[in-house]
Design a protein around this motif. Structure first.
Motif, PDB file in Angstrom:
ATOM      1  N   ARG A  64       0.813  -1.224   0.000  1.00  0.00           N
ATOM      2  CA  ARG A  64       0.000   0.000   0.000  1.00  0.00           C
ATOM      3  C   ARG A  64       0.842   1.267   0.000  1.00  0.00           C
ATOM      4  O   ARG A  64       0.316   2.373  -0.028  1.00  0.00           O
ATOM      5  CB  ARG A  64      -0.918   0.003   1.211  1.00  0.00           C
ATOM      6  N   GLY A  65       2.161   1.119   0.070  1.00  0.00           N
ATOM      7  CA  GLY A  65       3.045   2.277   0.056  1.00  0.00           C
ATOM      8  C   GLY A  65       3.110   3.022   1.376  1.00  0.00           C
ATOM      9  O   GLY A  65       3.526   4.179   1.415  1.00  0.00           O
ATOM     10  N   LEU A  66       2.719   2.374   2.481  1.00  0.00           N
ATOM     11  CA  LEU A  66       2.707   3.044   3.782  1.00  0.00           C
ATOM     12  C   LEU A  66       4.019   2.856   4.549  1.00  0.00           C
ATOM     13  O   LEU A  66       4.332   3.664   5.431  1.00  0.00           O
ATOM     14  CB  LEU A  66       1.527   2.547   4.618  1.00  0.00           C
ATOM     15  N   ILE A  67       4.760   1.804   4.226  1.00  0.00           N
ATOM     16  CA  ILE A  67       6.064   1.556   4.843  1.00  0.00           C
ATOM     17  C   ILE A  67       7.017   1.022   3.782  1.00  0.00           C
ATOM     18  O   ILE A  67       6.588   0.604   2.700  1.00  0.00           O
ATOM     19  CB  ILE A  67       6.002   0.525   6.005  1.00  0.00           C
ATOM     20  N   THR A  68       8.294   1.035   4.117  1.00  0.00           N
ATOM     21  CA  THR A  68       9.296   0.334   3.315  1.00  0.00           C
ATOM     22  C   THR A  68      10.067  -0.591   4.243  1.00  0.00           C
ATOM     23  O   THR A  68      10.176  -0.340   5.443  1.00  0.00           O
ATOM     24  CB  THR A  68      10.282   1.300   2.624  1.00  0.00           C
ATOM     25  N   LYS A  69      10.599  -1.658   3.655  1.00  0.00           N
ATOM     26  CA  LYS A  69      11.462  -2.577   4.392  1.00  0.00           C
ATOM     27  C   LYS A  69      12.793  -2.635   3.659  1.00  0.00           C
ATOM     28  O   LYS A  69      12.834  -2.645   2.435  1.00  0.00           O
ATOM     29  CB  LYS A  69      10.864  -3.988   4.462  1.00  0.00           C
ATOM     30  N   THR A 106      10.492   1.347   7.767  1.00  0.00           N
ATOM     31  CA  THR A 106      10.434   2.805   7.726  1.00  0.00           C
ATOM     32  C   THR A 106       9.048   3.255   7.283  1.00  0.00           C
ATOM     33  O   THR A 106       8.481   2.691   6.341  1.00  0.00           O
ATOM     34  CB  THR A 106      11.483   3.349   6.728  1.00  0.00           C
ATOM     35  N   LEU A 107       8.534   4.266   7.931  1.00  0.00           N
ATOM     36  CA  LEU A 107       7.251   4.858   7.561  1.00  0.00           C
ATOM     37  C   LEU A 107       7.472   5.790   6.369  1.00  0.00           C
ATOM     38  O   LEU A 107       8.382   6.618   6.379  1.00  0.00           O
ATOM     39  CB  LEU A 107       6.724   5.647   8.766  1.00  0.00           C
ATOM     40  N   HIS A 137       2.921   8.225   7.192  1.00  0.00           N
ATOM     41  CA  HIS A 137       2.772   9.257   8.236  1.00  0.00           C
ATOM     42  C   HIS A 137       1.364   9.847   8.194  1.00  0.00           C
ATOM     43  O   HIS A 137       0.731  10.035   9.245  1.00  0.00           O
ATOM     44  CB  HIS A 137       3.808  10.371   8.050  1.00  0.00           C
ATOM     45  N   GLU A 138       0.875  10.135   6.985  1.00  0.00           N
ATOM     46  CA  GLU A 138      -0.469  10.690   6.846  1.00  0.00           C
ATOM     47  C   GLU A 138      -1.530   9.707   7.334  1.00  0.00           C
ATOM     48  O   GLU A 138      -2.462  10.084   8.052  1.00  0.00           O
ATOM     49  CB  GLU A 138      -0.748  11.050   5.382  1.00  0.00           C
TER      50      GLU A 138
END
Length: 150
Positions: A80-85, A98-99, A104-105
């Motif tokens: 969903r593009g909300l975090i990265t690993k 990482t957020l 963040h939104e």
């Protein structure tokens, strides 16, 4: 229905049964406000927002999400593009989470939705009973965490 703490053999009086029913009611209230984010997903976004980048093990511990649930949950948030690993450059066995800006939104919106759910429960129980319930549930949750395999 009796109000005693002991289980008398009827489902209605079973404390675990009532906890499950309460959990269902709270989750339904949450889903009305936030159909696209589960409570555990919100917990992960919230923890990352508070603490910044974290390794996957620490994140799972702080968000109270078990390891078997965390990996697919994180994969859905990545999609969903909300975090990265990413792999920790100092320890290739560790995954850093990482957020993203979108994360963040969504975490900020989730905090507002969590406040709305809390207000609903407070309207139902009143502030004093809500405070008591919250303390008791925290104590029960902490005791359960101590019994989890590491």
């Amino acid at each position: 229905m009796t109000t005693g703490a002991r289980y008398d053999g009827t489902l209605e009086d079973g404390m675990a049964h009532q906890l499950r029913r309460a959990s269902q009611a709270v989750n339904a209230s949450w889903q009305q406000r936030s159909g696209d984010l589960t409570p555990p997903q919100f917990a992960v976004l919230h923890v990352l927002g508070e603490h910044g980048d974290l390794d996957q093990k620490t994140l799972g511990s702080l968000a109270a999400v078990d390891r078997s649930t965390l990996t697919p949950l994180l994969d859905r948030l990545v999609a969903r593009g909300l975090i990265t690993k990413s792999t920790d450059p100092h320890n290739r066995r560790r995954q850093l989470v990482t957020l993203t800006p979108a994360g963040h939104e969504r975490a900020a919106l989730g905090r507002r939705q969590a406040q709305e759910t809390s207000r609903w429960i407070e309207e139902l129980l009143g502030p004093e009973r809500l405070a008591t319930l919250t303390l008791l549930l925290k104590e029960l949750g902490d005791a359960g965490r101590d019994q989890q395999p590491q």
